[in-house]
Scaffold this active site. Structure first.
Site, PDB file in Angstrom:
ATOM      1  N   GLU A 111       0.826  -1.215   0.000  1.00  0.00           N
ATOM      2  CA  GLU A 111       0.000   0.000   0.000  1.00  0.00           C
ATOM      3  C   GLU A 111       0.861   1.266   0.000  1.00  0.00           C
ATOM      4  OE1 GLU A 111      -3.104  -0.300  -0.396  1.00  0.00           O
ATOM      5  OE2 GLU A 111      -3.964  -1.935   0.799  1.00  0.00           O
TER       6      GLU A 111
ATOM      7  N   HIS B 231     -12.907  -3.182   4.283  1.00  0.00           N
ATOM      8  CA  HIS B 231     -11.478  -3.479   4.343  1.00  0.00           C
ATOM      9  C   HIS B 231     -10.818  -2.922   5.614  1.00  0.00           C
ATOM     10  CE1 HIS B 231      -7.286  -3.152   2.205  1.00  0.00           C
ATOM     11  NE2 HIS B 231      -7.177  -3.508   3.453  1.00  0.00           N
TER      12      HIS B 231
ATOM     13  N   HIS C 224      -2.763   2.057   8.769  1.00  0.00           N
ATOM     14  CA  HIS C 224      -3.860   1.298   8.165  1.00  0.00           C
ATOM     15  C   HIS C 224      -4.065   0.014   8.971  1.00  0.00           C
ATOM     16  CE1 HIS C 224      -6.287  -1.133   5.596  1.00  0.00           C
ATOM     17  NE2 HIS C 224      -5.300  -1.885   5.171  1.00  0.00           N
TER      18      HIS C 224
ATOM     19  N   GLU D  67     -16.891  12.445  23.465  1.00  0.00           N
ATOM     20  CA  GLU D  67     -15.522  12.777  23.025  1.00  0.00           C
ATOM     21  C   GLU D  67     -15.390  12.833  21.509  1.00  0.00           C
ATOM     22  OE1 GLU D  67     -16.221  10.602  25.307  1.00  0.00           O
ATOM     23  OE2 GLU D  67     -15.038  11.118  27.077  1.00  0.00           O
TER      24      GLU D  67
ATOM     25  N   HIS E  72      -7.017  -3.314  10.083  1.00  0.00           N
ATOM     26  CA  HIS E  72      -8.259  -4.037   9.800  1.00  0.00           C
ATOM     27  C   HIS E  72      -9.080  -4.100  11.090  1.00  0.00           C
ATOM     28  CE1 HIS E  72      -5.882  -6.207   6.360  1.00  0.00           C
ATOM     29  NE2 HIS E  72      -6.097  -4.931   6.111  1.00  0.00           N
TER      30      HIS E  72
HETATM   31  O1  2HA Z   1      -1.702  -6.872   3.800  1.00  0.00           O
HETATM   32  O2  2HA Z   1      -3.524  -4.653   4.769  1.00  0.00           O
HETATM   33  O3  2HA Z   1      -4.323  -3.558   2.555  1.00  0.00           O
HETATM   34  C1  2HA Z   1      -1.549  -5.523   3.908  1.00  0.00           C
HETATM   35  C2  2HA Z   1      -2.864  -4.874   3.789  1.00  0.00           C
HETATM   36  C3  2HA Z   1      -3.327  -4.507   2.458  1.00  0.00           C
HETATM   37 ZN    ZN Z   2      -5.444  -3.827   4.482  1.00  0.00          ZN
END
Ligand code: 2HA
Ligand code: ZN
Length: 281
Positions: free
Chosen positions: A121, A216, A145, A175, A147
Site C-alpha cells: 500500500e 477493508h 492502516h 468525546e 483491519h
Molecule cells: O496486507 O492490509 O491492505 C496488507 C494490507 C493490504
Molecule cells: Zn489492508
C-alpha cells in the site's frame, strides 16, 4: 508499553505501537501497514552516526510520482511483514526509504533485513502523506492502516455515506466530535493497492484525517504514533458501541445535536477544525 530499545529512535518509538495494534486485534498476520514521514535532519544524523556504511541502494520507480515528497525519509512496514513481530524482529518488519529523483522513485536506506520492500500500500500511503502534509501545514506525519473489526462491520450494516456514519459515531460518545471533528470519510469498495483507490482516498483525505476503505479497514493520519493510535482507538470504540446498538435492534435515541453543538463550542481549542456535517442537515 513493553520495554524496548533500538539504535534508531523512531523505530524505538514506533515498534511498541505496532505490536499494540496486533494486541488490540487490529492487524492479524500481514494485515495493515504504517508509515512515518521522518524529520530529515534527525534521521540523517542518526543514519550518519549509527550506520555510516549504509550503502547506496538502487532507485526503485514509484507507481505515481510525488514531487512534494522529494527527499523525504519514511519509516515503513515491509510487504508481507507481521505487526506481531515488530518487537522481536524490528529490522525485518521495518525499513527506511528515501524519496528521490524529483519524487519519481525511492531507495532503501535501512532495514527490510530479510530482503523485501515497503508495504503493497506504499503508493497510497505516499498519496496520503502528500495530501495531509499540505492540508495540515506539515503537522501530520504518520499514516496507519488497520483491519479494525468493529469499523469494518459497520460497512456491512450502514449506508456507505460519510455524513451518516460520522453523525452516528459522534452521537455515541461525547468525546468523538472533539477528537474527530473532521469526521470519517467513506471510500467506495475498490481493489486494494490500485491507482483507483489511491485517487479516491486522496479526494477524501483532502477533507479528513480518517477514511474508511469499505469492507477493508481504516486509514488514518496524525502527528505521531501515539496520536494516530489514539485516533483509531477512539473511532473503533465508537464503532463498537454503534454496532452493539444496531445488534440490539437500533438506537432509541442518540446524543442530542444541540449537545454536540455545545460540545464543539466548549472544546473548540482542542479540535483540529470546525466540525464537518454539523450544520448541513
Ligand atoms: O496486507 O492490509 O491492505 C496488507 C494490507 C493490504
Ligand atoms: Zn489492508
Amino acid at each position: 508499553m513493553p520495554e524496548f530499545s533500538h539504535a534508531i529512535s523512531f523505530v524505538e518509538e514506533m515498534a511498541p505501537f505496532v505490536r499494540l495494534c496486533w494486541d488490540m486485534g487490529w492487524n492479524e498476520a500481514n494485515g495493515g501497514n504504517v508509515s512515518w514521514r521522518l524529520p530529515t535532519d534527525e534521521i540523517t544524523a542518526i543514519l550518519r552516526r549509527r550506520f555510516p556504511r549504509a550503502k547506496e541502494n538502487p532507485a526503485v520507480p514509484l507507481q505515481r510520482a510525488q514531487p512534494t515528497l522529494d527527499g523525504e525519509y519514511f519509516l515503513v512496514t515491509g510487504s508481507g511483514q507481521f505487526f506481531r513481530h515488530a518487537l522481536d524482529h524490528p529490522d525485518e518488519v521495518f525499513g527506511i526509504v528515501q524519496i528521490v529523483n524529483d519524487g519519481t522513485a525511492y531507495r532503501r536506506v535501512w532495514g527490510y533485513a530479510m530482503g523485501g520492500s515497503p508495504t503493497s500500500e506504499f503508493a497510497t500511503h505516499l498519496v496520503g502523506h502528500a495530501v495531509r502534509k499540505r492540508v495540515s501545514g506539515g503537522r501530520e506525519r504518520v499514516i496507519l492502516h488497520c483491519h479494525v473489526p468493529e469499523f469494518i462491520a459497520l460497512s456491512f450494516l450502514m449506508p456507505l455515506d460519510s455524513r451518516e456514519l460520522t453523525l452516528a459515531l459522534w452521537q455515541k460518545m461525547p468525546e468523538c466530535i472533539v477528537i474527530f471533528p473532521d469526521g470519517v470519510r467513506v471510500v467506495p469498495p475498490l481493489l486494494p493497492g490500485t491507482v483507483k483507490i489511491a485517487e479516491a482516498s486522496a479526494k477524501e483525505l483532502e477533507k479528513s484525517r480518517i477514511i474508511s476503505w469499505t469492507h477493508h479497514g481504516i486509514f488514518a493520519s496524525e502527528e505521531s504514533p501515539e496520536r494516530v493510535f489514539a485516533l483509531v482507538e477512539t473511532v473503533e470504540k465508537a464503532c463498537a458501541i454503534q454496532r452493539r446498538v444496531l445488534s440490539a435492534g437500533g438506537p432509541q435515541r442518540g446524543i442530542d445535536m444541540s449537545l454536540l453543538s455545545e460540545l464543539s463550542e466548549n472544546f473548540a481549542q482542542a479540535m483540529v477544525c470546525r466540525p464537518a456535517f454539523l450544520n448541513d442537515a
